[in-house]
Enzyme design. Structure first.
Site, mmCIF file in Angstrom:
data_model
loop_
_atom_site.group_PDB
_atom_site.id
_atom_site.type_symbol
_atom_site.label_atom_id
_atom_site.label_comp_id
_atom_site.label_asym_id
_atom_site.label_seq_id
_atom_site.Cartn_x
_atom_site.Cartn_y
_atom_site.Cartn_z
ATOM 1 N N ALA A 6 0.844 -1.198 0.000
ATOM 2 C CA ALA A 6 0.000 0.000 0.000
ATOM 3 C C ALA A 6 0.868 1.231 0.000
ATOM 4 C CB ALA A 6 -0.881 0.007 1.234
ATOM 5 N N HIS A 233 -2.725 -0.853 9.711
ATOM 6 C CA HIS A 233 -2.625 0.241 8.740
ATOM 7 C C HIS A 233 -2.093 -0.342 7.434
ATOM 8 C CE1 HIS A 233 -0.248 3.847 7.037
ATOM 9 N NE2 HIS A 233 -1.524 4.118 6.843
ATOM 10 N N SER A 234 -2.759 0.001 6.325
ATOM 11 C CA SER A 234 -2.178 -0.199 4.999
ATOM 12 C C SER A 234 -1.755 -1.660 4.790
ATOM 13 C CB SER A 234 -1.001 0.789 4.872
ATOM 14 O OG SER A 234 -0.688 1.037 3.544
ATOM 15 N N TYR A 235 -0.493 -1.881 4.450
ATOM 16 C CA TYR A 235 0.037 -3.229 4.207
ATOM 17 C C TYR A 235 -0.254 -4.198 5.360
ATOM 18 C CZ TYR A 235 4.221 -6.370 4.437
ATOM 19 O OH TYR A 235 5.093 -7.396 4.591
ATOM 20 N N GLY A 237 -2.877 -4.502 6.728
ATOM 21 C CA GLY A 237 -4.221 -5.019 6.498
ATOM 22 C C GLY A 237 -4.216 -6.421 5.924
#
Ligand SMILES: *[C@@H]1O[C@H](CO)[C@@H](O)[C@H](O)[C@H]1NC(C)=O
Ligand SMILES: *[C@@H]1O[C@H](CO)[C@@H](O)[C@H](O)[C@H]1NC(C)=O
Length: 404
Positions: A6, A233-235, A237
């Site tokens: 991400a 958060h982000s990656y 996820g």
């Protein structure tokens, strides 16, 4: 090399849209404060530092992994670094929180912000949660694995364009609304420079890392012994999806801080590019589908929606969609920030989950709560504690009853 983090989305990928490199700020004047100003900026080398982090007790350990026989003896691989933070005033909440950092970071991302204000970890310690911070396997204090190549995620200019100064690059229509980064968000600003120093490399073996995280994450939940919220958060996820799929009964809820990213696709280098990735939909590695999927090519994709710069089309499953019965057991929450590139594709995530049988879905647009001007690193931006309060409200609505 496929950059499918991400973080890389906005960063590496917007590189083609970059204007000339910004002028670096003048070097700080020599003087009593010169040394301190070369760190993350604000009083973080003072004794004590002034971030006002919540008082807590800390315990660290490594969990999971496997023993393997190397030619010269036994070694352990794929173990996970875990930092347990317990509020000094005692745990008051029934369900612990496990935080997963984004690609290119470590668990430190949840501690004090780069401009030395309270981060999410402290906010939730103040609310009485047991907080767990992990460093994804192979990253940070989770030991580096033999023979795994590491990959950098963003140059400083990529980080400006994707996260900290998106309004100056304007690579997607919502970027111009960004106002919440502390400081200029540009190279030469002490807050940016301190934050950029916290970037670390990520392992290039994406699927293997997910498998390691699924195993170690479920082992951590078993050890914790009570249903916990996963907060990625982000990656991170991807890791939380992997864990929720593997041991859903130990997961109280999925709390996505702009979790990675859109099903089957990275919308990198801006409109109209789209890069196929995560062939299992949400992951690069196996998920539990019904009917079962042995090879991800069995998932038939269709493109849904008009594809515009402000609102991308989605890769979803063709009907009848295979179900994700394990993820369907886990309440799902995510928020999206007004000026984040996620505004252009975040709608694809709930659409995909709904198709796959997930019923308990909350998608919060921060702007609907009059929280405006944030980009992808909202949880460290100026109004981060307002956002933490939004997350707290959802956590309370999904908490299990019972003793802390
Ligand atoms: C074991 O051998 C490998 C080479 O095969 C080497 O890289 C590693 O450092 C050795 N480990 C120890 C503890 O000696
Ligand atoms: C974006 O597109 C989706 C369909 O893919 C649609 O449901 C949604 O309403 C659109 N959002 C906006 C803000 O136009």
């Amino acid at each position: 090399m496929r950059l499918h983090y991400a973080l890389a989305i906005a960063a590496a990928s917007l590189a083609s849209a970059l204007p000339a490199e910004p002028e670096p700020a003048a070097a700080p004047a020599a003087g009593p404060d010169a040394a301190a100003s070369t760190f993350a900026g604000i009083d973080n080398t003072a004794n004590p530092a002034t971030a006002g982090e919540a008082a807590h007790r800390r315990h660290v350990f490594h969990i999971g992994g496997q023993q393997v026989q190397a030619n010269n003896g036994t070694i352990v691989v794929n173990q996970l670094y875990v930092e347990q933070l317990i509020p000094a005033a005692g745990v008051k909440q029934t369900n612990p929180l496990i935080f997963f950092h984004g690609g290119g970071f470590s668990g430190t991302t949840w501690l004090n912000t780069p401009d030395n204000r309270k981060g999410f970890a402290s906010y939730f310690l103040d609310k009485g949660y047991a907080v767990y911070l992990v460093d994804v396997t192979t990253v940070g204090r989770s030991p580096r694995q033999p023979n795994v190549a590491m990959v950098s995620t963003a140059t400083a200019q990529g980080a400006e364009a994707g996260f900290s100064a998106v309004e100056r690059y304007n690579a997607y229509p919502q970027a111009i609304l960004h106002t919440q980064w502390p400081g200029t968000g540009l190279v030469g600003d002490p807050v940016f420079d301190g934050w950029y120093r916290s970037f670390i490399q990520v392992p290039s073996n994406f699927a293997e890392t997910e498998v390691a995280m699924g195993a170690a994450g479920c082992e951590l939940l078993r050890r914790i012994g009570r249903p916990s919220f996963l907060v990625p958060h982000s990656y991170g996820g991807i890791m939380a999806w992997k864990i929720a799929d593997q041991c859903p009964d130990r997961v109280q809820g999925y709390v996505g801080i702009e979790p990675d990213t859109a099903p089957f696709t990275n919308y990198i280098r801006g409109f109209p590019q789209r890069i196929p990735t995560r062939p299992w939909g949400l992951t690069n590695s196996r998920l539990t589908y019904d009917p079962p999927v042995n090879d991800p090519s069995e998932l038939i994709q269709v493109t849904v929606g008009e594809d515009t710069a402000a609102n991308r089309s989605c890769q979803l499953q063709a009907a009848p969609a295979r179900q994700l019965p394990n993820l369907a057991k886990v309440p799902f929450y995510m928020y999206t920030a007004q000026a984040s590139i996620y505004m252009t594709f975040a709608h694809c995530i709930p659409a995909f989950l709904r198709q796959a049988g997930v019923r308990d879905i909350t998608w919060q647009l921060l702007q609907d709560l009059n929280i405006k001007g944030n980009a992808h690193f909202s949880f460290i931006e100026k109004n981060n504690l307002d956002i933490a309060a939004v997350v707290y409200t959802w956590l309370q609505s999904k908490a299990s009853r019972g003793r802390a």
